[in-house]
Structure formats: structure tokens, C-alpha cells
Write a protein that holds these residues in place. Structure first.
Motif, PDB file in Angstrom:
ATOM      1  N   GLU A   1      47.880  31.059  35.836  1.00 42.02           N
ATOM      2  CA  GLU A   1      48.174  29.973  35.030  1.00 42.02           C
ATOM      3  C   GLU A   1      48.219  30.157  33.507  1.00 42.02           C
ATOM      4  O   GLU A   1      49.285  29.900  32.911  1.00 42.02           O
ATOM      5  N   GLN A   2      47.101  30.866  32.944  1.00 39.51           N
ATOM      6  CA  GLN A   2      47.042  31.130  31.545  1.00 39.51           C
ATOM      7  C   GLN A   2      46.550  32.374  31.329  1.00 39.51           C
ATOM      8  O   GLN A   2      45.201  32.638  31.852  1.00 39.51           O
ATOM      9  N   VAL A   3      47.280  33.351  30.918  1.00 41.65           N
ATOM     10  CA  VAL A   3      46.726  34.847  30.566  1.00 41.65           C
ATOM     11  C   VAL A   3      46.052  34.576  29.171  1.00 41.65           C
ATOM     12  O   VAL A   3      46.612  34.204  28.171  1.00 41.65           O
ATOM     13  N   VAL A   4      44.881  34.986  29.117  1.00 42.57           N
ATOM     14  CA  VAL A   4      44.037  34.788  27.756  1.00 42.57           C
ATOM     15  C   VAL A   4      44.003  36.362  27.192  1.00 42.57           C
ATOM     16  O   VAL A   4      44.211  36.305  25.806  1.00 42.57           O
ATOM     17  N   ASP A   5      43.776  37.285  27.908  1.00 37.79           N
ATOM     18  CA  ASP A   5      43.771  38.652  27.199  1.00 37.79           C
ATOM     19  C   ASP A   5      44.032  39.737  28.214  1.00 37.79           C
ATOM     20  O   ASP A   5      43.336  39.846  29.296  1.00 37.79           O
ATOM     21  N   PRO A   6      45.064  40.301  28.149  1.00 39.21           N
ATOM     22  CA  PRO A   6      45.510  41.335  28.925  1.00 39.21           C
ATOM     23  C   PRO A   6      45.046  42.768  28.885  1.00 39.21           C
ATOM     24  O   PRO A   6      45.185  43.697  29.514  1.00 39.21           O
ATOM     25  N   THR A   7      44.395  43.099  27.756  1.00 38.26           N
ATOM     26  CA  THR A   7      43.617  44.223  27.509  1.00 38.26           C
ATOM     27  C   THR A   7      42.664  44.547  28.754  1.00 38.26           C
ATOM     28  O   THR A   7      42.069  43.947  29.232  1.00 38.26           O
ATOM     29  N   GLY A   8      43.089  45.941  29.046  1.00 41.37           N
ATOM     30  CA  GLY A   8      42.074  46.207  30.130  1.00 41.37           C
ATOM     31  C   GLY A   8      42.559  45.995  31.444  1.00 41.37           C
ATOM     32  O   GLY A   8      41.999  46.695  32.533  1.00 41.37           O
ATOM     33  N   ALA A   9      43.789  45.308  31.703  1.00 40.81           N
ATOM     34  CA  ALA A   9      44.199  44.820  33.083  1.00 40.81           C
ATOM     35  C   ALA A   9      44.575  46.071  33.632  1.00 40.81           C
ATOM     36  O   ALA A   9      44.260  46.337  35.103  1.00 40.81           O
ATOM     37  N   GLY A  10      45.074  47.051  33.407  1.00 42.56           N
ATOM     38  CA  GLY A  10      45.795  48.353  34.033  1.00 42.56           C
ATOM     39  C   GLY A  10      44.631  48.921  34.321  1.00 42.56           C
ATOM     40  O   GLY A  10      44.520  49.479  35.467  1.00 42.56           O
ATOM     41  N   ASP A  11      43.523  49.159  33.700  1.00 40.44           N
ATOM     42  CA  ASP A  11      42.522  50.076  33.859  1.00 40.44           C
ATOM     43  C   ASP A  11      41.556  49.304  35.175  1.00 40.44           C
ATOM     44  O   ASP A  11      41.016  49.948  35.813  1.00 40.44           O
ATOM     45  N   THR A  12      41.383  47.954  35.000  1.00 35.53           N
ATOM     46  CA  THR A  12      41.055  47.045  36.021  1.00 35.53           C
ATOM     47  C   THR A  12      41.696  47.447  37.198  1.00 35.53           C
ATOM     48  O   THR A  12      40.845  47.509  38.149  1.00 35.53           O
ATOM     49  N   PHE A  13      42.874  47.365  37.231  1.00 41.47           N
ATOM     50  CA  PHE A  13      43.629  47.620  38.491  1.00 41.47           C
ATOM     51  C   PHE A  13      43.301  48.926  39.351  1.00 41.47           C
ATOM     52  O   PHE A  13      43.128  49.025  40.220  1.00 41.47           O
ATOM     53  N   ALA A  14      43.294  49.754  38.381  1.00 43.11           N
ATOM     54  CA  ALA A  14      43.078  51.312  38.673  1.00 43.11           C
ATOM     55  C   ALA A  14      41.613  51.240  39.535  1.00 43.11           C
ATOM     56  O   ALA A  14      41.575  51.854  40.375  1.00 43.11           O
ATOM     57  N   GLY A  15      40.489  50.830  38.734  1.00 41.97           N
ATOM     58  CA  GLY A  15      39.247  51.065  38.968  1.00 41.97           C
ATOM     59  C   GLY A  15      39.149  50.363  40.430  1.00 41.97           C
ATOM     60  O   GLY A  15      38.301  50.877  41.289  1.00 41.97           O
ATOM     61  N   ALA A  16      39.641  48.946  40.567  1.00 41.07           N
ATOM     62  CA  ALA A  16      39.655  48.396  41.732  1.00 41.07           C
ATOM     63  C   ALA A  16      40.188  49.106  42.829  1.00 41.07           C
ATOM     64  O   ALA A  16      39.535  49.025  44.188  1.00 41.07           O
ATOM     65  N   MET A  17      41.347  49.637  42.698  1.00 37.15           N
ATOM     66  CA  MET A  17      42.035  50.461  43.820  1.00 37.15           C
ATOM     67  C   MET A  17      41.277  51.364  44.341  1.00 37.15           C
ATOM     68  O   MET A  17      41.271  51.554  45.510  1.00 37.15           O
ATOM     69  N   LEU A  18      40.828  52.216  43.403  1.00 35.88           N
ATOM     70  CA  LEU A  18      40.000  53.308  43.595  1.00 35.88           C
ATOM     71  C   LEU A  18      38.963  53.084  44.244  1.00 35.88           C
ATOM     72  O   LEU A  18      38.353  53.602  45.336  1.00 35.88           O
ATOM     73  N   GLY A  19      38.098  52.094  43.918  1.00 33.45           N
ATOM     74  CA  GLY A  19      36.791  51.694  44.310  1.00 33.45           C
ATOM     75  C   GLY A  19      37.028  51.215  45.837  1.00 33.45           C
ATOM     76  O   GLY A  19      36.307  51.560  46.683  1.00 33.45           O
ATOM     77  N   TYR A  20      38.043  50.566  46.107  1.00 26.83           N
ATOM     78  CA  TYR A  20      38.278  50.103  47.413  1.00 26.83           C
ATOM     79  C   TYR A  20      38.657  51.159  48.532  1.00 26.83           C
ATOM     80  O   TYR A  20      38.093  51.114  49.438  1.00 26.83           O
ATOM     81  N   LEU A  21      39.439  52.063  47.887  1.00 27.25           N
ATOM     82  CA  LEU A  21      39.743  53.364  48.917  1.00 27.25           C
ATOM     83  C   LEU A  21      38.201  54.104  49.232  1.00 27.25           C
ATOM     84  O   LEU A  21      38.295  54.418  50.226  1.00 27.25           O
ATOM     85  N   ASP A  22      37.596  54.248  48.148  1.00 29.70           N
ATOM     86  CA  ASP A  22      36.471  54.901  48.425  1.00 29.70           C
ATOM     87  C   ASP A  22      35.459  54.121  49.190  1.00 29.70           C
ATOM     88  O   ASP A  22      34.682  54.823  50.175  1.00 29.70           O
ATOM     89  N   ALA A  23      35.365  53.030  48.983  1.00 33.94           N
ATOM     90  CA  ALA A  23      34.302  52.143  49.985  1.00 33.94           C
ATOM     91  C   ALA A  23      34.533  51.988  51.318  1.00 33.94           C
ATOM     92  O   ALA A  23      33.765  52.309  51.959  1.00 33.94           O
ATOM     93  N   TYR A  24      35.941  52.151  51.604  1.00 35.53           N
ATOM     94  CA  TYR A  24      36.366  52.249  53.351  1.00 35.53           C
ATOM     95  C   TYR A  24      36.554  53.480  53.691  1.00 35.53           C
ATOM     96  O   TYR A  24      36.886  53.838  54.989  1.00 35.53           O
ATOM     97  N   GLY A  25      36.618  54.566  52.846  1.00 36.01           N
ATOM     98  CA  GLY A  25      36.839  55.980  53.286  1.00 36.01           C
ATOM     99  C   GLY A  25      38.106  56.227  53.885  1.00 36.01           C
ATOM    100  O   GLY A  25      38.291  56.951  54.807  1.00 36.01           O
ATOM    101  N   ASP A  26      39.113  55.303  53.717  1.00 34.26           N
ATOM    102  CA  ASP A  26      40.345  55.370  54.483  1.00 34.26           C
ATOM    103  C   ASP A  26      41.506  55.654  53.218  1.00 34.26           C
ATOM    104  O   ASP A  26      41.684  54.749  52.600  1.00 34.26           O
ATOM    105  N   PHE A  27      42.204  56.622  53.548  1.00 31.47           N
ATOM    106  CA  PHE A  27      43.452  56.963  52.790  1.00 31.47           C
ATOM    107  C   PHE A  27      44.829  57.243  53.408  1.00 31.47           C
ATOM    108  O   PHE A  27      45.517  57.940  53.016  1.00 31.47           O
ATOM    109  N   SER A  28      44.741  56.413  54.323  1.00 32.36           N
ATOM    110  CA  SER A  28      46.080  56.109  55.266  1.00 32.36           C
ATOM    111  C   SER A  28      46.963  55.544  54.212  1.00 32.36           C
ATOM    112  O   SER A  28      46.457  54.533  53.253  1.00 32.36           O
ATOM    113  N   PRO A  29      48.296  55.233  54.618  1.00 32.77           N
ATOM    114  CA  PRO A  29      49.305  54.482  53.802  1.00 32.77           C
ATOM    115  C   PRO A  29      49.006  52.899  53.732  1.00 32.77           C
ATOM    116  O   PRO A  29      49.120  52.178  52.691  1.00 32.77           O
ATOM    117  N   SER A  30      48.510  52.216  54.922  1.00 29.29           N
ATOM    118  CA  SER A  30      48.009  50.953  54.730  1.00 29.29           C
ATOM    119  C   SER A  30      47.020  50.696  54.071  1.00 29.29           C
ATOM    120  O   SER A  30      46.814  49.900  53.368  1.00 29.29           O
TER     121      SER A  30
END
Length: 304
Positions: A225-254
Motif C-alpha cells: 500500500e505504501q512504499v517508504v524506501d525502495p533502497t536495498g529491495a533488489g538485494d533483499t530479493f536476491a538474498g531471500a531467493m538464494l537463502g531459500y534455495l540453500d535451506a531446502y537444498g533443491d535446485f529444481s525448476p519448481s
């Protein structure tokens, strides 16, 4: 099970039309990405700060499963950036950049970091990104980010790096710049031709595209609803994505598709607060609630 994150650590001054100026805001690609990835898995962080970098942030990182052994504390001031956002927060202007201790940064991996399963190369000089890979021992997944400064300033070095990268995470403007294409599908295919099998093209409030081999996937952004500060959003996206993949040890397309949604969910929490506050305050439950909301967002009943 661990994600190695290499990138910048910074102290920012950010101006926002209508809401004023924020000084001494902690930032940097490695800071956001490490804090995000640490919500899912163990993180090994490499960067450099000056004596002025707040110890409270280093403590917060450690509490978020981030090993900061690889963070160098040098004499002098931390990398500082001063920027101004447009009234709609869709673009920003860099008013001042002071590299300070970051100017002479050479990433050195502690021996305990070299066997990291997943490597995230933050937005730094492609030669430094390559040096990190030279020190790593056969990671299962290497992801990298880049920007227009390197695309135009060091094209030879960047093109030499890309065949060593399995996943390129890049925003739409820079993806078009690097690929020379306009249509997002052609952009993705052209970037794959440069080496990486997988490409993520970030589109901010419009979501993200994943090109995985011959498959294409698109996830919308969570409707904030309200974006306060977009700084770091892209890096947060990348970190979460890689963290999720590593945590589950699954590198399949799904798994990569699910990881994109997790990245978008945590990035939506990031932009609702200044600096790293949104990422620091995030929990798996809050991210999970937004991931489930994504499913409802795109679900439609089929006609009989």
C-alpha cells in the motif's frame, strides 16, 4: 549448508520528496542480502567497513545466522552514498558517492568459507567477483548481480565472468542495456546466451521474470500500500531467493519458482521501512503469509 555473500556495506543519506531526508542509514548490497538470506539459512559474509560502521548492525547480522568473520574492519570511513528519490520513488539520482575503505577492497575468503554451497556475488567490480570464484571450492550455485557502471565500464571483464555464473539477477533497465534487446523475453534469451542458464529480470513493483532453460515464469510483486524506501529491495530479493534455495537444498525448476516468490515477499517487507529495518524485523511467519497471499493473487477458477 550455507550461502556466501560478497558485496558492499554502506552508510547512506537518502532524500525523499515529501518526507525529508534520512541520514546515517545502514545500507549496502551485502548487508541487505545477508540479512535476508539469514532468515532461511547460515550465511557467510564478506565485505569491508570503516570504524564508523555501527556495531549494532553487525550484532543484528550475527543474530540472523550471519558469520561476519569475513568482514574486514579497516581504518577510515565506511563506503557512503547520498541519493535522492523521485516523488513516486520509481527512480533515484546519486548525489554523492564516497568509496572510502571500499576503494581498496579485495575480497578474501576465510578458509572456512571456501566450501560454501551457494555463492551470491553482489554488485561489485566483475574482476573482484571472479576473484571470489577463484577462491571458492566448486559451489553448486553461483549467482551474480551487476549494474550499468560495470556493463559500460568493464564489458570485457563482465563478459568473461558470466559463463561462470549459473544465475544472473538483474533489474530490467540493466538487463536491456546488457542484452541490447527491448522485449523482456528476448532480453532473457539474449542474457542466457552470454552464459548463465538462469536469468531473473527484476521489474520492481511489476514483479520479476525467471528464465530457466527453456522455461519462463513470472511472479507479480506483492501489492504494497505504501512504499517508504525502495533502497536495498533488489538485494533483499536476491538474498531471500538464494537463502531459500540453500535451506531446502533443491535446485529444481519448481524450487527456483518458489524462491522467486519468497524473494518478492521479503522485498515487499523491505520497502515498507527505511534502510534495513524491514528486513531485520521480518520473520518466517510474516514472509510465509505473503507467500500464501501470492497464491491467492494469481489464482483463478476454471470455467467448467
Amino acid at each position: 549448508m550455507s550461502v556466501l555473500v560478497v558485496g558492499s556495506m554502506a552508510i547512506d543519506t537518502v532524500e525523499f520528496a515529501g518526507t525529508g531526508e534520512r541520514r546515517e542509514v545502514v545500507g549496502g548490497s551485502a548487508t541487505f542480502a545477508s540479512m535476508a538470506a539469514g532468515l532461511y539459512t547460515d550465511v557467510r559474509m564478506v565485505g569491508v567497513v570503516g570504524k564508523d560502521f555501527p556495531t549494532a548492525t553487525l550484532d543484528a547480522l550475527k543474530q540472523r545466522r550471519v558469520d561476519t568473520t569475513g568482514v574486514q574492519v579497516a581504518e577510515g570511513e565506511t563506503f557512503r552514498w547520498h541519493g535522492r528519490y523521485s516523488p513516486d520513488l520509481s527512480s533515484r539520482e546519486s548525489l554523492a558517492t564516497h568509496l572510502n575503505v571500499f576503494e581498496h577492497f579485495r575480497p578474501t575468503l576465510p578458509e572456512s568459507y571456501r566450501d560454501s554451497r551457494v555463492v551470491l556475488l553482489g554488485n561489485i567490480h566483475p574482476t573482484l567477483q571472479a576473484e571470489v570464484l577463484d577462491q571458492a571450492k566448486s559451489p553448486q550455485l553461483v549467482a551474480a548481480d551487476t549494474m550499468n557502471f560495470w556493463i559500460h565500464g568493464t564489458p570485457k571483464e563482465l563478459h568473461a565472468l558470466l559463463p561462470r555464473v549459473g544465475l544472473l539477477i538483474i533489474n530490467e533497465e540493466e538487463a536491456r542495456d546488457l542484452s541490447g534487446q527491448r522485449s523482456v523475453v528476448r532480453v532473457g534469451r539474449a542474457l542466457q546466451a552470454l552464459g548463465p542458464r538462469r536469468i531473473v529480470v527484476k521489474q520492481g513493483e511489476y514483479g520479476a521474470w525467471l528464465f530457466d532453460g527453456d522455461e519462463v515464469f513470472h511472479a507479480p510483486a506483492y501489492p504494497v500500500e505504501q512504499v517508504v524506501d525502495p533502497t536495498g529491495a533488489g538485494d533483499t530479493f536476491a538474498g531471500a531467493m538464494l537463502g531459500y534455495l540453500d535451506a531446502y537444498g533443491d535446485f529444481s525448476p519448481s524450487a527456483f519458482r518458489r524462491a522467486v516468490v519468497h524473494g518478492s515477499a521479503l522485498a515487499s517487507l523491505c520497502v515498507e521501512h527505511y534502510g534495513t529495518d524491514g528486513v531485520h524485523g521480518a520473520t518466517r511467519d510474516r514472509v510465509g503469509a505473503r507467500v500464501r497471499a501470492f497464491a491467492r493473487l494469481v489464482h483463478a477458477e476454471h470455467d467448467e
